[in-house]
Each structure stands twice: as structure tokens, then as C-alpha cells.
Scaffold this motif. Sequence first.
Motif, PDB file in Angstrom:
ATOM      1  N   GLU A 172      44.242  73.596 -81.571  1.00 50.20           N
ATOM      2  CA  GLU A 172      43.130  73.432 -80.637  1.00 50.20           C
ATOM      3  C   GLU A 172      42.737  71.952 -80.550  1.00 50.20           C
ATOM      4  O   GLU A 172      42.772  71.220 -81.543  1.00 50.20           O
ATOM      5  CB  GLU A 172      41.924  74.257 -81.104  1.00 50.20           C
ATOM      6  N   PRO A 173      42.361  71.483 -79.340  1.00 46.07           N
ATOM      7  CA  PRO A 173      41.894  70.090 -79.217  1.00 46.07           C
ATOM      8  C   PRO A 173      40.580  69.893 -79.963  1.00 46.07           C
ATOM      9  O   PRO A 173      39.771  70.821 -80.091  1.00 46.07           O
ATOM     10  CB  PRO A 173      41.720  69.922 -77.709  1.00 46.07           C
ATOM     11  N   ILE A 174      40.385  68.673 -80.462  1.00 47.76           N
ATOM     12  CA  ILE A 174      39.159  68.342 -81.217  1.00 47.76           C
ATOM     13  C   ILE A 174      38.319  67.393 -80.366  1.00 47.76           C
ATOM     14  O   ILE A 174      38.669  66.223 -80.184  1.00 47.76           O
ATOM     15  CB  ILE A 174      39.499  67.685 -82.564  1.00 47.76           C
ATOM     16  N   PRO A 175      37.215  67.890 -79.814  1.00 48.33           N
ATOM     17  CA  PRO A 175      36.363  67.015 -79.007  1.00 48.33           C
ATOM     18  C   PRO A 175      35.506  66.103 -79.884  1.00 48.33           C
ATOM     19  O   PRO A 175      35.213  66.412 -81.037  1.00 48.33           O
ATOM     20  CB  PRO A 175      35.502  68.002 -78.225  1.00 48.33           C
ATOM     21  N   PHE A 176      35.114  64.954 -79.330  1.00 47.70           N
ATOM     22  CA  PHE A 176      34.161  64.017 -79.948  1.00 47.70           C
ATOM     23  C   PHE A 176      34.637  63.468 -81.296  1.00 47.70           C
ATOM     24  O   PHE A 176      33.834  63.122 -82.159  1.00 47.70           O
ATOM     25  CB  PHE A 176      32.783  64.670 -80.100  1.00 47.70           C
ATOM     26  N   ALA A 177      35.957  63.398 -81.490  1.00 46.59           N
ATOM     27  CA  ALA A 177      36.492  62.733 -82.684  1.00 46.59           C
ATOM     28  C   ALA A 177      36.454  61.220 -82.460  1.00 46.59           C
ATOM     29  O   ALA A 177      36.633  60.723 -81.335  1.00 46.59           O
ATOM     30  CB  ALA A 177      37.925  63.196 -82.948  1.00 46.59           C
ATOM     31  N   SER A 178      36.233  60.470 -83.532  1.00 47.06           N
ATOM     32  CA  SER A 178      36.185  59.002 -83.447  1.00 47.06           C
ATOM     33  C   SER A 178      37.600  58.443 -83.572  1.00 47.06           C
ATOM     34  O   SER A 178      38.330  58.782 -84.502  1.00 47.06           O
ATOM     35  CB  SER A 178      35.303  58.424 -84.557  1.00 47.06           C
ATOM     36  N   VAL A 179      37.971  57.563 -82.630  1.00 44.81           N
ATOM     37  CA  VAL A 179      39.283  56.919 -82.636  1.00 44.81           C
ATOM     38  C   VAL A 179      39.059  55.416 -82.538  1.00 44.81           C
ATOM     39  O   VAL A 179      38.351  54.942 -81.628  1.00 44.81           O
ATOM     40  CB  VAL A 179      40.168  57.391 -81.460  1.00 44.81           C
ATOM     41  N   ALA A 180      39.631  54.642 -83.464  1.00 44.57           N
ATOM     42  CA  ALA A 180      39.365  53.201 -83.484  1.00 44.57           C
ATOM     43  C   ALA A 180      40.600  52.449 -83.940  1.00 44.57           C
ATOM     44  O   ALA A 180      41.421  52.968 -84.715  1.00 44.57           O
ATOM     45  CB  ALA A 180      38.188  52.885 -84.402  1.00 44.57           C
ATOM     46  N   LEU A 181      40.724  51.211 -83.468  1.00 49.90           N
ATOM     47  CA  LEU A 181      41.760  50.313 -83.965  1.00 49.90           C
ATOM     48  C   LEU A 181      41.373  49.836 -85.345  1.00 49.90           C
ATOM     49  O   LEU A 181      40.244  49.339 -85.536  1.00 49.90           O
ATOM     50  CB  LEU A 181      41.932  49.114 -83.028  1.00 49.90           C
ATOM     51  N   VAL A 182      42.244  49.963 -86.313  1.00 50.05           N
ATOM     52  CA  VAL A 182      41.957  49.563 -87.691  1.00 50.05           C
ATOM     53  C   VAL A 182      41.807  48.044 -87.751  1.00 50.05           C
ATOM     54  O   VAL A 182      42.673  47.304 -87.269  1.00 50.05           O
ATOM     55  CB  VAL A 182      43.073  50.020 -88.641  1.00 50.05           C
ATOM     56  N   GLY A 183      40.703  47.590 -88.313  1.00 52.83           N
ATOM     57  CA  GLY A 183      40.464  46.158 -88.453  1.00 52.83           C
ATOM     58  C   GLY A 183      39.881  45.503 -87.224  1.00 52.83           C
ATOM     59  O   GLY A 183      39.603  44.302 -87.228  1.00 52.83           O
ATOM     60  N   ARG A 184      39.678  46.275 -86.129  1.00 49.29           N
ATOM     61  CA  ARG A 184      39.094  45.733 -84.899  1.00 49.29           C
ATOM     62  C   ARG A 184      37.816  46.499 -84.587  1.00 49.29           C
ATOM     63  O   ARG A 184      37.665  47.666 -84.961  1.00 49.29           O
ATOM     64  CB  ARG A 184      40.057  45.858 -83.704  1.00 49.29           C
ATOM     65  N   ARG A 185      36.924  45.865 -83.874  1.00 49.32           N
ATOM     66  CA  ARG A 185      35.681  46.528 -83.475  1.00 49.32           C
ATOM     67  C   ARG A 185      35.862  47.147 -82.086  1.00 49.32           C
ATOM     68  O   ARG A 185      35.091  46.906 -81.152  1.00 49.32           O
ATOM     69  CB  ARG A 185      34.530  45.540 -83.497  1.00 49.32           C
ATOM     70  N   VAL A 186      36.959  47.920 -81.939  1.00 53.06           N
ATOM     71  CA  VAL A 186      37.305  48.562 -80.671  1.00 53.06           C
ATOM     72  C   VAL A 186      37.580  50.030 -80.958  1.00 53.06           C
ATOM     73  O   VAL A 186      38.372  50.348 -81.855  1.00 53.06           O
ATOM     74  CB  VAL A 186      38.554  47.899 -80.034  1.00 53.06           C
ATOM     75  N   GLY A 187      36.933  50.918 -80.241  1.00 54.59           N
ATOM     76  CA  GLY A 187      37.142  52.339 -80.465  1.00 54.59           C
ATOM     77  C   GLY A 187      36.527  53.179 -79.371  1.00 54.59           C
ATOM     78  O   GLY A 187      35.905  52.676 -78.430  1.00 54.59           O
ATOM     79  N   THR A 188      36.689  54.502 -79.509  1.00 56.41           N
ATOM     80  CA  THR A 188      36.150  55.437 -78.526  1.00 56.41           C
ATOM     81  C   THR A 188      36.026  56.797 -79.197  1.00 56.41           C
ATOM     82  O   THR A 188      36.296  56.930 -80.407  1.00 56.41           O
ATOM     83  CB  THR A 188      37.071  55.511 -77.291  1.00 56.41           C
ATOM     84  N   VAL A 189      35.609  57.803 -78.431  1.00 60.71           N
ATOM     85  CA  VAL A 189      35.588  59.195 -78.909  1.00 60.71           C
ATOM     86  C   VAL A 189      36.366  60.046 -77.937  1.00 60.71           C
ATOM     87  O   VAL A 189      36.485  59.735 -76.732  1.00 60.71           O
ATOM     88  CB  VAL A 189      34.141  59.722 -79.056  1.00 60.71           C
ATOM     89  N   THR A 190      36.932  61.143 -78.445  1.00 62.70           N
ATOM     90  CA  THR A 190      37.692  62.035 -77.578  1.00 62.70           C
ATOM     91  C   THR A 190      36.750  62.826 -76.659  1.00 62.70           C
ATOM     92  O   THR A 190      35.578  63.051 -76.987  1.00 62.70           O
ATOM     93  CB  THR A 190      38.523  63.013 -78.417  1.00 62.70           C
ATOM     94  N   ASP A 191      37.279  63.225 -75.495  1.00 67.81           N
ATOM     95  CA  ASP A 191      36.471  64.024 -74.572  1.00 67.81           C
ATOM     96  C   ASP A 191      36.508  65.494 -74.986  1.00 67.81           C
ATOM     97  O   ASP A 191      37.049  65.849 -76.044  1.00 67.81           O
ATOM     98  CB  ASP A 191      36.948  63.820 -73.140  1.00 67.81           C
ATOM     99  N   GLU A 192      35.963  66.350 -74.153  1.00 65.63           N
ATOM    100  CA  GLU A 192      35.877  67.770 -74.523  1.00 65.63           C
ATOM    101  C   GLU A 192      37.253  68.427 -74.606  1.00 65.63           C
ATOM    102  O   GLU A 192      37.401  69.517 -75.183  1.00 65.63           O
ATOM    103  CB  GLU A 192      34.995  68.526 -73.526  1.00 65.63           C
ATOM    104  N   ARG A 193      38.295  67.776 -74.076  1.00 59.93           N
ATOM    105  CA  ARG A 193      39.659  68.305 -74.159  1.00 59.93           C
ATOM    106  C   ARG A 193      40.466  67.629 -75.260  1.00 59.93           C
ATOM    107  O   ARG A 193      41.678  67.831 -75.361  1.00 59.93           O
ATOM    108  CB  ARG A 193      40.358  68.122 -72.811  1.00 59.93           C
ATOM    109  N   GLY A 194      39.787  66.787 -76.089  1.00 58.89           N
ATOM    110  CA  GLY A 194      40.453  66.138 -77.212  1.00 58.89           C
ATOM    111  C   GLY A 194      41.255  64.905 -76.844  1.00 58.89           C
ATOM    112  O   GLY A 194      42.018  64.379 -77.669  1.00 58.89           O
TER     113      GLY A 194
END
Length: 857
Positions: free
Chosen positions: A42-64
Motif C-alpha cells: 500500500e502507498p504511504i501518504p505524508f512520508a518525509s523524503v529528503a536529500l541526505v546532508g541537504r536542507r531539501v525535502g518534501t512529503v509524499t501525497d495521498e497516493r505515496g
Amino acid sequence: MKPPQKLLILLLCFLLASVTHQAQAQTMYTVTGLITDARTGEPIPFASVALVGRRVGTVTDERGRYTIHAKILSDSIAVSSLGYVTQRQFIDRERTSQAVDIKLVSGGTALQEITVRAGENPAFRVLRQVRKNRFINDRKRLAAYESDNYVKTQVALSHVSDRMRRNPLIKRINEAMSKHDSIIDSEGHRLLPILVSESVSRYYYRDNPSRKREDIRKTRIKGVAVDDAGLSSQLLGGTNLVNQNFYDNYIPILGKDFASPIGDNWKNWYEFYLADTTKIGDHICYEIQFDPKRKEDLVFTGKAWIDTTTFALCQIETHIGSGANLNYVRQLTIEQELEPMIDSSSIGQATVGWLPTTIRLMADLTGVGKQSLGLRAEVALHSSNIVINKPHPLFFYEQPIEPSDTVATANEAYWDQVQQTLAGAESLNKDDLKARQIIDKLRTVPAVKTAEGVGQVLVTGFYKMGGIELGPYPYLFAINTVEGLRTRIGFRTNDQFSRNWIFRGYLAYGTFDRKFKYGGEVNYLFSRQHWTMAGVKMSDDLERLGLTPELIGGNRIFYALSRFGRYRGAYRSQQKELFFRSEPIRGILLTATLGSRTFDPIFPFHYRIHPDMGDLSPLQSTIYDTYWSVEARLARKEKYIMDGNDRITLGTKRAPVFTIRYTRGLRSLGGDFNYDRLTLRAQQSLRIGPFGRMSYLLSGGFTPSTLPAPLLFPHTGNPTPLLTNNTFNRMQFYEFVSDRFVSIHVQHRFEGFLFNRIPGIRKLNWRLVANVDALWGSLSKENQDVETFRPLPGGMKPIHFGSLDGSKPYLEVGYGIENIFKLIRIQAIHRLTYLDGGYNGIPISPFALKASASFNF
């Protein structure tokens, strides 16, 4: 002062006036993907995704699904979500577009129950438990620990503007470097590397009593204006720069004290937010975000991950922003990853504390002005092969203060093995290897070689010519009423000349008095381990009463400036000394001296040879003094590094430094007087919590003998416009002389404690400073009778030395503002006592404004 090589790196960056490669339009990189549950798909919504060592990231949408856009990629991304194990996935840094799907594994661990009071921030309960359990989790609980450490250091120039690019030096550098000779940071800025280093060391620590040792085993350094071993390996090869403990209330960085977000006073400094619960390694952790209540305070912003069962700090990421009352710092980041230490000898193999196994520090420094050149410094440390609770004997920690001659090695096979076994994630990447190539090319540019030489002279004061160095330049010339134009040339040898023999000397000449002056010294260094040295020195020069280098504590700039202008209290001195110095126990330095000196005044001074005869006594102006002395200096926990044949102190971590000296003058050695003298000195820097820092210098002296004033204690006055610490800034030169005295100089820097709370003023980053200088002294009647008031031959009135009333102190207070334009300090000084009359025709002025300049973060 900072160690010379470290300053040289910084200064060179600003001398390269400012190599700029402006941020250019960069290709945008895109990473997309799908995050799903590894078991169900199942897709995981609102998971945190970020570049390691960078201050750049986002969260997954409701479809993961997620999408990340960045100007530059790191080598991996990290994905986390409540109830799942945090996972990292490598990505291709060269591809402009790529898709990376990740499957997360359930954490499978129940969280500890949290009871939250109505109206209370839920993060507060966690933080209270952190402080309650700190004695269990803090590394200080360990009786001893040791580890293999891999340290990687990188320094680069950054934030180069178009205006700087027009500098002739920069043009030559740009002409020599191709368009491919650049590295881009996470914000799109082009960097010009000037140093890359790696080192391997074994670090030892034991408690009760506290002892440390670090053996730097191997290092390789490639850089501009740095050597391959010696001082550089000591500064960059150990844990000096990355050894912060966030369980402490304050974290010392750049000479300042930053309030810890998990210290005792966390609630006074920070706003907290309990953001999430996630898995870090094998530990389910609370993620707590923190921000400063006042951005001007010396505090952090960032995140801390706290173990939900032990309330130990598992990981922390802190940043210092541009709003902090801190000079020359655009940004500073500290990251730590900690692991529990298991004592296998205990029942049940219990956890006995947490140690940081990975530490990263990044500092982005700048000069004065928004368009100034920047300096980017990054340090990463990885610890492995950790052994706990097996302390070594105390004598083991008496480590060598200098690495061996074979510490530097460029053996690629050795470093390949290190990167596979010790470096871990901190191993050299493509940018590091490219930086080495750029540095090799940069060092071949003639303009850079010239800048290296100029920077060496400006920072150290000496011009290096192989094994001999010429200088120091502050003493090169002076203009005064006795010598006219005084010119001086000096030299010293370094460890290229000899690692045991040390030679120093100078020759000076005055155009008015038409006399040559000279000084020379020969030392032999027997042992660096116990700093054992013997030497002989002699000089024939013009000095000023009360302002010899020994009396002013080695303040080179003040001593150089004191030779300008009206030269009151001048006398010719011939001095010869033999000395032996050794440190048999770390922190206890012993010195024995045998010497002689002459005092031949060129100002109207005579003294009574037989004071009991009063005005019938014959008079004499010259003094020949022969003496021996013994001195002990106690500096607990003082740490040194070696710079060739010189030893540089890194301080005592606020422990007091005591010095006691006994001097015996003897007629039997040919001198004019028998006498005894005892002097004591104590100094210390203290942290006063949120109120700033206080330093003091306490000194005292006593001689029971009957002597002329120059052999007593002339107190150091400073009537010049230059503000000088640890002097009496409203006292005239040799205004008072004592045969017994106690003095104290106290200075308190409030940092931003008051001004940070005043709207408008706080934007200026001014800092309040205050001082108190007091002196209790007296002069016995026997010593007062030595002085004569009878007119000298020719009718000239003799100089009169004042004395203090033993029941009435001499007192000065001061207050002022420092950090004006990041450099200037203006201080108001009030003299509160001994205001009546004047001194040798000079009226007493109870108030003055003085200024000084200093470089402080």
C-alpha cells in the motif's frame, strides 16, 4: 590568539581578495518516486523524503508519490514515516532526472506512553525526562573510553561576487583555472577548495581524574598555505573541532557559549514542538523541533531525536542562523549521531552511556560587508572500534604533544583501506577528489604563491626563508623623543634549521642617540614530551620603567606601540641570563634562572646609597643587579600543540593558571644589593551562564628588602589613547611604586545579554563590556627614605615616585561598547581615587575615552 596556521588560512581567504565565482544558473535535478509499505504494498501518504546532508525535502501525497527539485544532489535520500524504519537509498548525482521507489518496513515497536497535562506543550515532558536521565545517558558516566577516529576536513572559498572578480589577483586565478575547476554546493554557490585533509587517530578518555590523550597515527593534507604535517595535522587531525556534548548546559563554539537545547535552562531559551515519532537505527525516537525565543541570542535552531524508552539523545541537528549576535558567520551546522555503549562485563550487559559515533560540523564564514568573500569549512568525524570502562594508568595519558615525523603519508593503498574500514559514510566522494585536483592546480599559480608569502608575514610577523625567519614586523620601526627614528631587524630559526637548537636575535639603531642596540638568545630543546629546555640570552637596549615584556605579560602590540612618542622613564639596560625550564608533570612548568642586569637612567633619577644619612648621603643613578630565581607555573588541563620549535597553548578550559616566583638578589655575585622578592599571579576565564563571560587577573608581590624604586614594583600605567587590558588605563607611567601590593583586573563581557533585548539596538550586534581595576599597595618608610628630593647636579629636579596608602586602594571602573563595525571597542574609564594634585607636573585627569580594535566572533 588563534594558532598561526589556522589564522593564516582565514587571512589568506580574505587576501585572495576575494576570489569570486558568482552563483550561476544551474541545471535543476529532479527525483521522483513512490513510497509503499514493504509488507502490504500500500502507498504511504505524508512520508518525509529528503536529500541526505541537504536542507531539501518534501512529503509524499495521498497516493505515496513524491517529487524533489534541487540545484545539486547529495548521494542519497532518506525516507521516514511514523511507525516505519527510516530508510536511506543511494541516488545517481550525475543524472538530471531519475525515479527512485522505496519500500518501508514497519517499526514493530510500541511507543512508551506519554501523559500530557492540559495546556502543556507535550515536548516539555520529554525534555524533563531527558534531564532526569542524563546521568545515565551522558558519556561522562563512563569511567573511560577509547576509539579509532577518522576525521575529514575541507576548507573552500565561497560567495565570490562580481565586484571581487575584477580584482587583479582573482583575474589571474580565473585565467589559470578552467571552467571545470569548480564545485557547486547545495545552494548553487561555486566553491574554490583551498584545503582537504584526512587523518586517523586513537582517542583516549578517562574520568576521575579527568585525563585525555589523542595519538594522531596518520594524516594527509593538501592545501594552500599549509604544511603536510606538524601544526596542521594537530589542528585538523584530531577531535579539537568536533567534541561538543549537548548534555552540557552550554556548548563552546568560536570562543562563544551557546545554550544547549537539552541543557538545564532549555525552557528559557527555546520554543519546542513535538513533531513526530520515528525510528533511528534500532531506536524509536521522539522528533522534537526547537527554535530560539530571540533570534539574536547565542542559541540553535534544529531537531533532536530522543529515544522513547531511555530518553537518551539519539541524534541531533543544529543550526546557527545569521540573526545570532555572532560576527563573520553566515551559517553554522552541527550534526551528531549517538549510539548506546554496552558494558559486557556487567550483569545483563547494561547500557552505560551514549557516545557520538558520527559528528559533522559545517561553518560558513564571511568578512565585513554583505559582498565580502566567504569561507566554507566542513569537518566530519567517524568513530569505531570503541572500548569502554578500561582506563589506562594515569601516566599513559601524558601523551606526546607533537605527532611523530612519520605521521604524514600519501600512501594511496593505506588510505583506501582506511576509507573501507574506518571512514564509513564520511569516505572521500567525487567532490573531495576533485578538490584535491583543484588545489594542486591552484598552488602552481604565481599569484597564489605570492599571496601565501604575504599572508605568512601578516599573520606570524615573520618572513620565512627556509630555516631562518626575519621579523617580527611590529618592531620594524618606531619614532620617539629619545631615539628619533628607531629601526630594527630581527630573526629566529625554525625546525627546518634544527629541531633542537633555536637562535634568536635583533639589531636596532636610533637616529637621535646614534646608538646600536642588540639582543640575542640561544636555546637547546632537550625534550618536547616534558618541554625541557636550557638557554642563554643577552641584550643591550633602551627600555621604559614598568613596561618591560615581562611586566606587560608578552603583549607584543602594546610593547611595540610603547616605543612611540614621548619616551618617559627611559633607561639603558644590559641584561644576561642563563635559564633551565622543564615540565616534569603535565601542567607544572618549572624554571630556574641566573642573571644580571643594569639600570642606567636617561631621565633625572638618583637614589641615596646610605638612606640613614638623609640628605647627607651620596647619590647614585645606576644599578647593577645580580640574581637567581625559581618559578613554578601551574596550569591544570592545559592543552598544547607544537608549531615547529614553539609551543602554543590552546587554553585550560577555564581552569585557573597560577604562577609563583621567588627571586634572590646577591652582592656575592657582584650586584649592588641583597634582596628577596616573591610574586604571585592567577588568571582565569569564567562562564557566567546567560550573563556572558568574566575574566580576571589577580597578582601580588612582596619584598622585605630596602631597595631603590626600579627594583621594587613599578605599577603599569597606560596614559595613551589605546585601551589595553590588565593595565591601569588612567595611571601615568611609573606613577606609583610599592614594595608590597595586591592588584586585580576584572573584565566582564555581557555578549548580547542586554542589547539583544533592546529593539533597534539589537540589530547592530553591539555588546556591553565592563571592567574594574583595583590596586592595594604600600611603600615602607625605609624604602621611601631611599628616594631623594635634593636637586641633582645642574639644579634639575629629580623624578618623584608616588606611593599608595595601604588602607586606600587605587580604583578604576570602566564601561563601554564593543563590536562596533565588528571591530571597534569604545570604553569610558573613570579614575575614582588619588585625584588630588598631580604627578611630576602632569595633572590628574579622572576620565578618558579610549579605543581598541580586535577580531572576535
